[in-house]
Design a protein around this motif. Structure first.
Motif, PDB file in Angstrom:
ATOM      1  N   GLU A  22       0.823  -1.200   0.000  1.00 15.65           N
ATOM      2  CA  GLU A  22       0.000   0.000   0.000  1.00 15.65           C
ATOM      3  C   GLU A  22       0.865   1.261   0.000  1.00 15.65           C
ATOM      4  O   GLU A  22       0.508   2.249  -0.642  1.00 15.65           O
ATOM      5  N   THR A  31      -3.684   4.246  -8.335  1.00 10.22           N
ATOM      6  CA  THR A  31      -5.022   4.130  -7.772  1.00 10.22           C
ATOM      7  C   THR A  31      -5.364   2.649  -7.800  1.00 10.22           C
ATOM      8  O   THR A  31      -5.285   2.014  -8.850  1.00 10.22           O
ATOM      9  N   TYR A  32      -5.727   2.098  -6.648  1.00 10.04           N
ATOM     10  CA  TYR A  32      -5.937   0.663  -6.582  1.00 10.04           C
ATOM     11  C   TYR A  32      -7.234   0.318  -5.860  1.00 10.04           C
ATOM     12  O   TYR A  32      -7.776   1.135  -5.115  1.00 10.04           O
ATOM     13  N   THR A  33      -7.711  -0.873  -6.118  1.00  6.76           N
ATOM     14  CA  THR A  33      -8.825  -1.438  -5.358  1.00  6.76           C
ATOM     15  C   THR A  33      -8.307  -2.688  -4.677  1.00  6.76           C
ATOM     16  O   THR A  33      -7.312  -3.280  -5.106  1.00  6.76           O
ATOM     17  N   GLN A  34      -8.983  -3.073  -3.615  1.00  6.46           N
ATOM     18  CA  GLN A  34      -8.590  -4.297  -2.921  1.00  6.46           C
ATOM     19  C   GLN A  34      -9.832  -5.070  -2.515  1.00  6.46           C
ATOM     20  O   GLN A  34     -10.890  -4.490  -2.288  1.00  6.46           O
ATOM     21  N   GLU A  35      -9.674  -6.379  -2.470  1.00  7.13           N
ATOM     22  CA  GLU A  35     -10.715  -7.281  -1.992  1.00  7.13           C
ATOM     23  C   GLU A  35     -10.062  -8.262  -1.043  1.00  7.13           C
ATOM     24  O   GLU A  35      -8.974  -8.771  -1.325  1.00  7.13           O
ATOM     25  N   TYR A  43      -5.336  -7.096  -5.025  1.00 12.90           N
ATOM     26  CA  TYR A  43      -5.193  -5.698  -5.415  1.00 12.90           C
ATOM     27  C   TYR A  43      -5.290  -5.609  -6.928  1.00 12.90           C
ATOM     28  O   TYR A  43      -4.806  -6.483  -7.644  1.00 12.90           O
ATOM     29  N   ARG A  44      -5.887  -4.519  -7.416  1.00 12.23           N
ATOM     30  CA  ARG A  44      -5.943  -4.248  -8.855  1.00 12.23           C
ATOM     31  C   ARG A  44      -5.615  -2.777  -9.079  1.00 12.23           C
ATOM     32  O   ARG A  44      -6.081  -1.910  -8.340  1.00 12.23           O
ATOM     33  N   THR A  45      -4.832  -2.525 -10.138  1.00 11.70           N
ATOM     34  CA  THR A  45      -4.497  -1.150 -10.499  1.00 11.70           C
ATOM     35  C   THR A  45      -4.178  -1.091 -11.989  1.00 11.70           C
ATOM     36  O   THR A  45      -3.839  -2.104 -12.596  1.00 11.70           O
ATOM     37  N   THR A  51      -3.477  -3.626 -17.031  1.00 12.58           N
ATOM     38  CA  THR A  51      -3.846  -3.728 -15.624  1.00 12.58           C
ATOM     39  C   THR A  51      -2.917  -4.700 -14.913  1.00 12.58           C
ATOM     40  O   THR A  51      -2.349  -5.612 -15.519  1.00 12.58           O
ATOM     41  N   GLU A  53      -2.888  -7.230 -11.553  1.00 15.78           N
ATOM     42  CA  GLU A  53      -3.611  -7.884 -10.472  1.00 15.78           C
ATOM     43  C   GLU A  53      -2.572  -8.553  -9.592  1.00 15.78           C
ATOM     44  O   GLU A  53      -1.706  -9.266 -10.083  1.00 15.78           O
TER      45      GLU A  53
END
Length: 105
Positions: A22, A31-35, A43-45, A51, A53
């Protein structure tokens, strides 16, 4: 450009990996998303025109070869580049290496 997968087994606890990843994302303005899964974190960015992953998976602690009482925590990072150029992959690998470089041990 194609899909490329890389796995990296790092000698860091999952908490350390999360913190370093992070920090890397913030430092380089990703800019990332997380699950969160049961044990994994995804994580994805965006990376260049493609992209990235990244899956962080904790591994079972192992005994240190130097001390039978010391458990060493490890984490597996799976990195999937989708439509990312070789230059962008190399740049991210360098950034990732620097994020996990331990200075002085």
């Amino acid at each position: 450009m194609t899909d490329t997968t890389m796995e990296w087994n790092v000698a860091f606890s999952p908490d350390e990996v999360i913190s370093r990843l992070e920090n890397l994302f913030r430092q380089h303005d990703y800019t990332y998303t997380q699950e969160d899964g049961d044990t994994d974190r995804h994580y994805r960015t965006a990376l260049g025109r493609g992209t990235l992953e990244l899956v962080m998976h904790p591994l079972e602690p192992k005994r240190s070869p130097f001390s039978p009482t010391l458990l060493v925590q490890r984490t597996l990072l799976r990195i999937l580049y989708k439509n990312v150029t070789g230059a962008d992959q190399a740049r991210f690998k360098h950034q990732l290496t620097m994020a996990f470089l331990r200075v002085g041990g």
